[in-house]
Design an enzyme around this catalytic site. Sequence first.
Site, PDB file in Angstrom:
ATOM      1  N   ARG A 150      46.270  72.727  72.292  1.00 50.58           N
ATOM      2  CA  ARG A 150      47.194  72.702  71.244  1.00 50.58           C
ATOM      3  C   ARG A 150      46.818  73.547  69.954  1.00 50.58           C
ATOM      4  NH1 ARG A 150      49.103  66.483  70.967  1.00 50.58           N
ATOM      5  NH2 ARG A 150      50.872  66.571  72.147  1.00 50.58           N
ATOM      6  N   LYS A 181      54.140  53.602  85.698  1.00 47.72           N
ATOM      7  CA  LYS A 181      54.910  52.917  85.384  1.00 47.72           C
ATOM      8  C   LYS A 181      56.580  53.382  85.153  1.00 47.72           C
ATOM      9  CE  LYS A 181      52.334  49.304  82.827  1.00 47.72           C
ATOM     10  NZ  LYS A 181      52.064  49.054  81.640  1.00 47.72           N
ATOM     11  N   GLY A 208      55.232  62.857  74.727  1.00 42.60           N
ATOM     12  CA  GLY A 208      56.655  62.074  74.164  1.00 42.60           C
ATOM     13  C   GLY A 208      57.824  63.094  73.839  1.00 42.60           C
TER      14      GLY A 208
END
Length: 394
Positions: free
Chosen positions: A37, A195, A371
């Site tokens: 990043r 998940k 995200g």
Amino acid sequence: MQVKKLIDLDVKGKKVFIRADLNVPQDDAGNITEDTRIRASIPSIKFALEGGAAVMVTSHLGRPTEGELNAEDSLAPVAVRLGQLLHKPVRLIQNWVEGGFEVAPGEVVLLENCRCNKGEKKDNEELAKKMAALCDIYVNDAFGTAHRAEATTHGIARFAPVACAGILMGGEIDALGKALHAPKRPLVAIVGGSKVSSKLTILKSLADKVDQLIVGGGIANTFLLASGKRIGDSLAEPDLVKEAHAIMDMMKERGAEVPLPTDVVVADEVSALARANKISVDDVAVHDRILDIGPKSAARLGEIIANAGTIVWNGPVGVFELPQFAGGTKMMASAIAHSEAFSIAGGGDTLAAIAKFHIADDVGYISTGGGAFLEFLEGKTLPAIAALEERFKD
Ligand code: 3PG
Ligand code: MG
């Protein structure tokens, strides 16, 4: 998506405030363990410096308590790394919101962890106005934080004299937009991870668009349950079986598919010492835990990937950190690297797998978003990008 772009502006003599995402992983001693990043933020900073601007850069690091600055929240290690990459010293400025610090044209300063300022997370308007007053041009280059409406990613864009997208932000929007809006078919998505619940929205939204939806890890186990298989002691979410079923039905109706593993790698524990067995998915016993896809399934996914026009990848298909369960993810990474398709990848685990299997140069585009990457692909409006769009016309 129409936004002003830094590269179209004359920045000479201007005060430029860049919101970057320098939220990098660190070890217990605070050393930066992965600097993608920071590297990805360099082009905008260089552009502004070379254009003769006085440059202020800020970012969040972690999720600190507002109003406090603890040693572990400090951007100090990031300032050092930034200085090494820019080949010039980068001063770190604390208590910067009210101004009162100097920055000369051709100089870059790093403004301490913006999430330590009271009001940052809640997108406080007063804070945003104060920060906007520090600059002539606000640049948002923090794609990784574009899904958050915070004072440095959203509010400030409303009040700064000019608000534009940085080079990284522009590149992310273009690359991800290309995969999402006019993808070359077949469009194949790989969604792995533990998940279903944390990725249900992205699974549903992809199920509506892609030709093949490859699921992996604990997510695949829940889909196996939904298709009537026994999964022994594997990680899964039985209460989401109905959702998994609905996704498979939705895909089938469109003539698309969710290819499920036909063979798997099992063990009785997740550990470096675990003994791995390759078995048919029909032979999974009560105490078995599925920890990777088997070689036949990996070969089948390899074929799907080889024939793809576009590939979107988020998440591994097995516990690739352990060598005996890394085969499926390794095979998949290699198939993506060799495929002619335009591939995009994002998310922390995915970047770790890309680094581990040395395929970074062979992936079409690697997103700096986790995200934000998922929410963009879900078709959601990211608040930071929306704020820049608002300012396009003026
Ligand atoms: C990330 O690492 O995903 C971004 O930097 C956003 O961080 P956050 O999830 O703490 O908002
Ligand atoms: Mg996060």
